[in-house]
Enzyme design. Structure first.
Site, PDB file in Angstrom:
ATOM      1  N   THR A 196       0.977  -1.180   0.003  1.00 31.04           N
ATOM      2  CA  THR A 196      -0.019   0.034  -0.579  1.00 31.04           C
ATOM      3  C   THR A 196       0.908   1.030  -0.080  1.00 31.04           C
ATOM      4  OG1 THR A 196      -0.200  -0.192   2.415  1.00 31.04           O
ATOM      5  CG2 THR A 196      -2.064  -1.440   1.510  1.00 31.04           C
ATOM      6  N   ASP A 231       0.804  12.032   4.951  1.00 25.03           N
ATOM      7  CA  ASP A 231       1.153  10.102   4.043  1.00 25.03           C
ATOM      8  C   ASP A 231       0.187  10.485   2.634  1.00 25.03           C
ATOM      9  OD1 ASP A 231      -0.382   6.630   5.812  1.00 25.03           O
ATOM     10  OD2 ASP A 231       0.924   7.540   3.884  1.00 25.03           O
ATOM     11  N   LEU A 234      -2.166   5.533  -0.622  1.00 24.39           N
ATOM     12  CA  LEU A 234      -4.010   5.291  -0.564  1.00 24.39           C
ATOM     13  C   LEU A 234      -4.548   3.900   0.217  1.00 24.39           C
ATOM     14  CD1 LEU A 234      -5.716   7.227  -3.770  1.00 24.39           C
ATOM     15  CD2 LEU A 234      -5.420   7.623  -0.948  1.00 24.39           C
ATOM     16  N   HIS A 235      -3.711   3.757   1.670  1.00 21.43           N
ATOM     17  CA  HIS A 235      -3.718   2.722   2.002  1.00 21.43           C
ATOM     18  C   HIS A 235      -5.137   1.766   1.314  1.00 21.43           C
ATOM     19  CE1 HIS A 235      -0.146   3.360   4.033  1.00 21.43           C
ATOM     20  NE2 HIS A 235      -0.925   4.782   4.496  1.00 21.43           N
ATOM     21  N   ASP A 236      -6.373   2.071   1.961  1.00 22.99           N
ATOM     22  CA  ASP A 236      -7.624   1.334   1.829  1.00 22.99           C
ATOM     23  C   ASP A 236      -8.390   0.643   0.710  1.00 22.99           C
ATOM     24  OD1 ASP A 236      -8.510   2.783   5.770  1.00 22.99           O
ATOM     25  OD2 ASP A 236      -7.475   1.052   4.907  1.00 22.99           O
TER      26      ASP A 236
END
Ligand code: RIB
Ligand code: CA
Length: 304
Positions: A196, A231, A234-236
């Site tokens: 991610t 941050d 875009l992890h999710d």
């Protein structure tokens, strides 16, 4: 590919919001059976308020939102510094509140009831701390074999974490819950920081999103700009993008162990050769075609 019927368990959170919007924009690939909320990026009242706000913004007040656990299983939530998500969890943009309420049923009961009603049909998608999922498995163990799959954002198998103890945030908030879920034997796909952190928001990508942006896109962009300053990953959204187009990603199978030692690397996850011999391997995603991922996000957000 058959449509994924999912429960998204989340802690919105700006990247959670983008993951939800991506799912709302993809009805041919994803049916959101419900949204459950948990403490994480911000408090439970705020993550629940934000899930309702995002659903209302997308005109999806029909999707049930159920609030879940307001603290991790063992340790109370450790306050961390100013969040990249802003004080309200969605970038402090002053977004309007939803006019529809959350359901009165607890998230844990919603998850149990839905799985028992539709065995083998539902994929759970935790993109925050796993407290609700773990408590559902503990309260009603019979759902373990009735959950189709778990696709989650959390942990880091082969790379550093993003918290003080080299853990990834979702696991660090509740490593005991993660241990319950990761040792359940349920078919699992892990989107950890290994992959991610490569889903980054660059200036060029912001410029592309800005071109002919719709009102919803402009709100999403403003959230991401506030979030991206702290941050840029875009992890999710990697989780919902995977359900739309799994060819964007590649991974390996590995047994994942969680460190629950408060005096140790509390909350850290690591891939181990064969672990305790009891836990099943997890499919750990390690690569993403980040340009194709971004083009998918840009294309789908324009449909809202
Ligand atoms: O470490 C990234 C994860 O922590 C994401 O799910 C983000 O929303 C935060 O919850
Ligand atoms: Ca999250």
């Amino acid at each position: 590919m058959a449509k994924s019927r999912i429960i998204i368990d989340c802690d919105p959170g700006v990247d959670d919001a983008i993951a939800l919007l991506l799912a709302f924009a993809s009805p041919d690939e994803i049916e959101i059976v419900g949204i459950t909320t948990v403490i994480g990026n911000v408090s439970l009242p705020l993550t629940t308020r934000n899930a309702l706000r995002i659903a209302a913004m997308a005109g999806r007040q029909d999707i049930p939102v159920c609030a879940g656990c307001s603290r991790p299983i063992i340790l109370p939530r450790v306050q961390r510094g100013a969040s990249v998500h802003g004080t309200d969890g969605l970038g402090d943009l002053g977004m309007p509140d939803a006019t529809h309420p959350a359901q009165s049923r607890h998230a844990v009961d919603f998850i149990i009831d839905t799985i028992l009603r539709e065995p083998g049909e539902i994929t759970l998608c935790p993109i925050g701390p796993m407290t609700n999922i773990a408590l559902a498995l503990i309260k009603e163990p019979s759902i373990t074999t009735k959950i189709k799959a778990i696709v989650f954002m959390g942990g880091a198998a082969f790379s550093p974490g993003n918290t003080a103890t080299d853990a990834e945030f979702n696991i660090w908030i509740d490593p005991h819950a993660a241990q319950v879920v990761l040792s359940s034997g349920i078919p699992m796909t892990m989107f950890g920081l290994d992959v991610t952190r490569h889903a980054t928001l660059t200036k060029a990508r912001f410029d592309q999103l800005e071109r002919d942006a719709s009102p919803i896109m402009r709100t999403a962009i403003a959230m991401m700009r506030r979030y991206g300053s702290g941050d840029p990953a875009l992890h999710d959204p990697c989780v919902t993008a995977f359900l739309i187009d799994p060819t964007l990603f590649n991974g390996v199978d590995a047994v994942i162990e969680v460190d629950c030692d408060q005096a140790g690397a509390y909350g850290r996850t690591r891939a181990v050769e064969n672990g305790d011999g009891k836990s099943q391997p997890v499919h750990v995603i390690t690569e993403v075609d980040d340009e194709r991922l971004f083009q998918l996000i840009d294309q789908r957000l324009r449909l809202l």
